[in-house]
Design an enzyme around this catalytic site. Structure first.
Site, PDB file in Angstrom:
ATOM      1  N   GLN A 177      -9.759   1.076   1.398  1.00 50.20           N
ATOM      2  CA  GLN A 177      -9.146   2.285   1.781  1.00 50.20           C
ATOM      3  C   GLN A 177      -9.949   2.719   3.081  1.00 50.20           C
ATOM      4  O   GLN A 177      -9.471   3.065   4.495  1.00 50.20           O
ATOM      5  CB  GLN A 177      -8.016   2.902   1.871  1.00 50.20           C
TER       6      GLN A 177
ATOM      7  N   TYR B 293      -5.832  -0.956  -7.247  1.00 51.18           N
ATOM      8  CA  TYR B 293      -5.644  -2.450  -6.468  1.00 51.18           C
ATOM      9  C   TYR B 293      -5.206  -2.578  -5.740  1.00 51.18           C
ATOM     10  O   TYR B 293      -5.034  -1.177  -4.634  1.00 51.18           O
ATOM     11  CB  TYR B 293      -4.767  -3.659  -7.906  1.00 51.18           C
ATOM     12  N   GLU B 294      -4.591  -2.870  -4.932  1.00 52.98           N
ATOM     13  CA  GLU B 294      -4.113  -3.414  -2.836  1.00 52.98           C
ATOM     14  C   GLU B 294      -5.297  -2.966  -2.064  1.00 52.98           C
ATOM     15  O   GLU B 294      -5.219  -1.894  -1.537  1.00 52.98           O
ATOM     16  CB  GLU B 294      -3.301  -2.573  -2.892  1.00 52.98           C
ATOM     17  N   GLY B 295      -6.689  -2.585  -2.757  1.00 54.04           N
ATOM     18  CA  GLY B 295      -8.090  -2.651  -1.946  1.00 54.04           C
ATOM     19  C   GLY B 295      -7.927  -1.255  -2.610  1.00 54.04           C
ATOM     20  O   GLY B 295      -7.341   0.283  -2.496  1.00 54.04           O
TER      21      GLY B 295
ATOM     22  N   ARG C 164       0.882  -0.902  -0.370  1.00 51.49           N
ATOM     23  CA  ARG C 164       0.185   0.195   0.107  1.00 51.49           C
ATOM     24  C   ARG C 164       0.744   0.878   0.413  1.00 51.49           C
ATOM     25  O   ARG C 164       0.576   2.151  -0.618  1.00 51.49           O
ATOM     26  CB  ARG C 164      -1.413   0.196   0.828  1.00 51.49           C
TER      27      ARG C 164
END
Ligand SMILES: Cc1cc2nc3c(=O)[nH]c(=O)nc-3n(C[C@H](O)[C@H](O)[C@H](O)COP(=O)(O)OP(=O)(O)OC[C@H]3O[C@@H](n4cnc5c(N)ncnc54)[C@H](O)[C@@H]3O)c2cc1C
Length: 621
Positions: free
Chosen positions: A448, A441-443, A297
């Protein structure tokens, strides 16, 4: 400008004048290092980035990846970059020297990567490898470390992260990949993973995939998930490569940007024989994977900042070269000479908006990275916890705020270019395409925001959030009586108070059972918090710059009260121009962007619940 990736003067300013990263060398953990060594690392990173990685950016985009007969091929030019990257040890900057790493402070690794991350399609390959190796270093057995770690640290083998499935995107807990225990203690995996970055490529001879799966009989949801190491080629106890594992890439995605990054649809165990080893304990998969996800992140936040930085510097160069229109002071004279567009107020507004956003995003990432080093180098448990807590609160901001604002900066750069920016002959359209994925991506940014509001703010009854506000207030107190900064300091203090009040408002609402209110407002709150943090960091920078600028002016005998003399002085001297730019950027942001948070606060406290009240049928007829 010596390069169009990042302003190296600003990088050093943040590291050494603002955050005083050199002081880390006083701690026992980092006493092997020195400022000279840090400078050397940055100089080498810059050299590799400018001479090798940046030139492959457009080529990687145009050539893209190929999937032929089950094998994925990356853009040709990436091979040389990868080799140089590995030879330079860039993939193991923070790993401990015992396993071949350099043991550098995390903040220096972030700063070095700031040079490479503009070409995220390339950096994703070694970046994910570093993250996967770190997982094994932290959670692997001695046997696994011996078997996999060394070759991943040197970059001979690569790594990935395999979470996403068709029915498990944001909802990772809904995954259906299964793992079956074998009597010998190994497992067999069966399932499909989608969107896997670097799921296959021709950069390395082997790829080690950390894969999330559920062991047969384990409970549904995230609590029942375990993490497995699944090598592309099986590895013997002596480290030799064995036969091909039962996994394959079915296809690679055609996408909007980062064309040089292979996004793979992967089938594991189609023939019922996909070998897997458990990493960590059973059902501990999500807990362990969070380590890699949190690191990633920050990496994605860096992608946002770096795309923005590159877009800003390109737009700035264009604005100084492109002649169009006459000066606003001569708008009635058709004979007036054409001027570079940087002289037009609206273009200056866009540039200053971009500058202040880029520089605050950079400061945020370096500050967050320094929190890791502070935690690691502190002896005292309470102080350790404070830095860990501030980092926890900052992580969703680094990821979501930077990727959203980063995209908007790339879009503004296109605006500065006018029609040229929309055409592929110029680079900014690629920056914008490449950057968009960062907020997904990555949440996603939405996820978040939920993490921030639902998990990070309430942690330790709000203590970590309060610790961050405490740091902001220390800065505003430092500058509240400094001439030229008093109003800025008061504005940031007011904004931080409003932010604190919103935090309390959310806590009260949730306490009264109205948890939907914070949930509905999580995203606006995250962006609001990002702006307050940006204002804080820019005020801090203005304070440091002011303390450097005034002695410089006095040295040259400049009359500080004479605007003409001041303008001349800040145009003539590079240092003075830089410091004056820091103050101008801070003032612009605090006066023009920070007030936006009051509107957000007003919207939140209105307790309007339209988003939940509207019937789904009413969205469109
Ligand atoms: C180029 C690329 C590379 C990728 N690389 C990897 C990789 O290497 N490894 C890997 O495992 N995955 C990877 N991914 C997958 C990526 O992480 C997911 O796409 C992302 O997490 C979103 O999941 P989704 O696409 O299924 O969207 P969805 O989950 O369907 O989300 C769609 C929208 O709904 C919102 N939403 C969903 N659930 C909620 C909720 N509960 N509350 C509020 N809003 C919600 C989201 O915020 C989003 O706006 C990659 C994806 C792409 C496109």
């Amino acid at each position: 400008m010596s390069n169009l990736i990042l302003d190296e003067r600003d990088q050093k300013f943040v590291l050494f004048e603002m955050l005083e990263v050199g002081k880390l060398c006083e701690s026992p953990r980092y006493r092997e290092f020195s400022r000279d060594l840090f400078d050397m690392v940055l100089a080498e990173a810059q050299k590799l980035a400018v001479n090798e990685i940046f030139p492959t950016l457009v080529e990687g985009d145009r050539e893209g990846c190929r999937h032929e007969e089950g094998q994925v091929f990356v853009p040709k030019a990436f091979h040389r970059c990868y080799q140089l990257y590995c030879e330079g040890g860039w993939g193991a900057m923070c790993n401990s020297p015992e396993i071949g790493g350099q043991g550098l402070p995390y903040v220096m690794s972030t700063a070095a990567k700031d040079w490479f991350v503009h070409n995220f399609a390339f950096l994703a390959y070694p970046g994910l490898t570093e993250g996967a190796a770190h997982l094994i270093e932290t959670c692997g057995t001695e046997e696994q470390k011996k078997k996999y770690l060394q070759k991943m640290v040197t970059g001979e083998w690569a790594g990935t992260m395999c979470l996403t499935e068709p029915s498990a995107g944001s909802d990772v807990g809904n995954l259906s990949t299964r793992a079956v225990r074998r009597p010998d203690g190994t497992y067999r995996i069966q399932g499909t993973k989608i969107f896997i970055t670097g799921g296959d490529h021709d950069l390395t001879e082997n790829i080690i995939h950390p894969v999330l799966a559920r062991i047969e009989g384990d409970p549904p949801g995230t609590k029942g998930i375990s993490l497995f190491l699944v090598p592309k080629y099986l590895v013997g106890d002596d480290g030799s490569l064995g036969e091909r594992n039962d996994l394959e890439v079915a296809t690679i995605e055609k996408k909007m940007g980062i064309h040089g990054s292979a996004t793979c649809l992967m089938n594991f165990g189609d023939n019922g024989d996909c070998y897997a080893e458990l990493l960590g304990g059973e059902r501990e998969g999500m807990k362990i994977m969070f380590q890699m996800m949190n690191e990633a992140r920050i990496g994605v936040g860096l992608q946002g900042e770096s795309s923005a930085s590159m877009a800003y510097l390109h737009a700035l160069q264009h604005a100084k070269q492109r002649l169009q229109g006459s000066s606003i002071t001569q708008f009635k004279d058709p004979q007036a000479p054409r001027v570079p567009i940087i002289q037009h107020p609206d273009v200056r507004r866009m540039l200053l908006w971009m500058k202040s956003n880029v520089e605050s995003m950079r400061a945020l990432l370096y500050y967050a990275s320094l929190c890791v080093d502070r935690e690691l180098s502190e002896e005292d448990e309470t102080r350790k916890e404070k830095w860990r807590g501030i980092l926890e609160v900052l992580t969703p901001i680094c990821k979501a705020y930077n990727s959203d604002i980063g995209f908007r900066v790339t879009e503004t750069a296109m605006q500065v270019y006018g029609g040229y920016g929309y055409c592929t002959e110029f680079p900014v359209e690629q920056f914008m395409r490449d950057e968009k994925i960062a907020s997904v991506y990555e949440g996603t940014s939405g996820i978040q925001a939920l993490d921030l509001v639902g998990r990070k703010l309430p942690r330790k009854s709000g203590a970590f959030f309060m610790a961050l506000l405490g740091e902001i207030n220390k800065t505003t107190a430092r500058y509240k009586e400094v001439p030229g900064l008093t109003d800025l300091s008061a504005d940031v203090r007011g904004a931080a108070d409003t932010l604190g009040e919103m935090g309390l408002f959310f806590a009260r609402s949730a306490g009264e059972g109205n948890f939907l209110l914070p949930v509905c407002n999580a995203s606006p709150f995250l962006m609001m918090m990002g702006k307050v943090i940006a204002g804080w960091l820019l005020l801090w920078q203005a304070g440091v710059a002011k303390a450097k600028l005034e002695p410089l002016a006095r040295e040259k005998g400049v009359d500080l009260s004479d605007p003409a003399a001041w303008k001349q002085f800040t145009s003539d001297s590079k240092d003075a121009a830089f410091y004056a730019g820091k103050i101008a950027g801070a003032r612009y942001f605090i006066k023009n962007v920070l007030p936006e948070i009051e509107a957000t606060a007003k919207a939140i406290t209105s307790e309007d619940m339209s988003v939940m009240e509207i019937a789904e049928e009413s969205f469109a007829s």
